[in-house]
Motif scaffolding. Sequence first.
Motif, PDB file in Angstrom:
ATOM      1  N   TYR A 203       0.812  -1.277   0.164  1.00 23.75           N
ATOM      2  CA  TYR A 203       0.358  -0.096   0.045  1.00 23.75           C
ATOM      3  C   TYR A 203       0.960   1.085  -0.049  1.00 23.75           C
ATOM      4  O   TYR A 203       0.763   2.689  -1.132  1.00 23.75           O
ATOM      5  N   ALA A 213      -2.049   1.528   6.201  1.00 21.34           N
ATOM      6  CA  ALA A 213      -0.792   0.855   5.949  1.00 21.34           C
ATOM      7  C   ALA A 213       0.369   1.460   7.308  1.00 21.34           C
ATOM      8  O   ALA A 213       1.204   0.349   7.562  1.00 21.34           O
ATOM      9  N   GLY A 432      -8.910  -2.632  -0.791  1.00 16.00           N
ATOM     10  CA  GLY A 432      -8.791  -1.755   0.656  1.00 16.00           C
ATOM     11  C   GLY A 432      -9.370  -1.354   1.262  1.00 16.00           C
ATOM     12  O   GLY A 432     -10.481  -2.373   2.046  1.00 16.00           O
TER      13      GLY A 432
END
Length: 464
Positions: A203, A213, A432
């Motif tokens: 990420y 992240a 995500g």
Amino acid sequence: MDVALLSRIQFAWTVSFHIIFPTMTIGLAVLIALWEGLWLKTRDPRYLQLAKFWIKPFAITFGSGVVTGIVLSYEFGTNFSEFSHLVGPVLGPLMTYEVLTAFFLEAGFLGIMLFGWQRVGEKLHFFATVVVAIGTVISAFWILAANSWMQTPAGYEFVNGQYIPADWFKVIFNPSFPYRLAHMLLATFLTASFLVAGISAWYLLKGRDQEFAKRGLSTALWVVLFLAPLQAWVGDEHGLNVKEHQPIKLAAMEGIWPATESHAGLRLFAWPDEEAETNHFEVEVPYLASLILTHSFDGELQGLKSVPPEDRPPVKPVFFSFRVMVGLGLLMVVMAFWANWRRRGGKLWEDRFTLRVLTWMTPAGLVATLAGWYVVEIGRQPWLVNGLVRTEQVVSDLPVERVALSLGLFVVTYLLLSWAFLHFYRKLIRKGPPDMAKLEKQLIGMEAPGYALNWVRELKREGF
């Protein structure tokens, strides 16, 4: 190929697929519980974001582990039927305890963990998450107790053609069990941590979900910093236990051929030749194997030639698997210190080289675990229960073509399962984490005791 070899290949194929799933779920369950607990303590929504994101990959992995695990139980009956008769009184109850204590515990609270975010209070949800994490560890406890008994059997007696338990405490806490359990649990935590670290690094490299992240990578690197060196120490203690109870397995791991060898060097690389009973292209560090395994430069180690060839395990797969496991373990230790050092002052977030290395190391824990499992299982051959039951004794009397067909079907089925697993995993990673604005809106609902109250609050906010 004969039936025995085909049956062994089939079991190796199915167990190799199965072991990767519990290895991931145990570590992920503990990390999710850690993040949820940190959220309750700090009220930092980033921790909740991490828990809610990783719970979906956990669910897919958990389900795959259950499906692939059921097959193994049936294979004992179909491919190794005499094995069930010989050691069923010992191993049967251990597997039953696993179902009664761990599986029911996990199954009972997994629904709340997966679907209860806005239906139960936050503390009850955290309790369910912790119970699921504890359940995965209890499951590992019983499975490792059974497997360790097959490596170092204890607390049994032979009555009427069967091995039966004489002392359950000795059966469960057999000589290799504490080392094997600690080694495996640490492997699961490291596997999950490198999985989280690798995805988080990806990420960061892609420039998306940066704060999410960074928090995930930080958590994973802290875990790795403490556990990777600890795993090296536990692995060394485990090696000493193998030297005491399974010296021929250790000889195959180290590539030691003479009946006894003092001043033994540590073979960094070699090509074992089982027909010539020697190694080619040896690269070794003098005295180091004796020093590590006996704590003396001139310590004596037992070699492969101390037993007849039919009592030795296949040397090449054990020798090379051991080096893959140790090599990756050392790389994990190096990366633990290097990445944490770069994290000081935030240099890691811009260090694309280290982030790429962490991304490449996403499956490092899985590969190391598989390699270690091959060392354990292949290194135990030709025994199914070390010193008691030889593998060739308990293979079912089946037609070769029938076993070959079932092996082919398992290969195709498991490849399809792997494709489906990786496909959905990739979709979740690419999608995500949940959006922070949406997550903060959901937090209002999580303070409520149930879904209905949250719905009423939503109606009030919208002016109804």
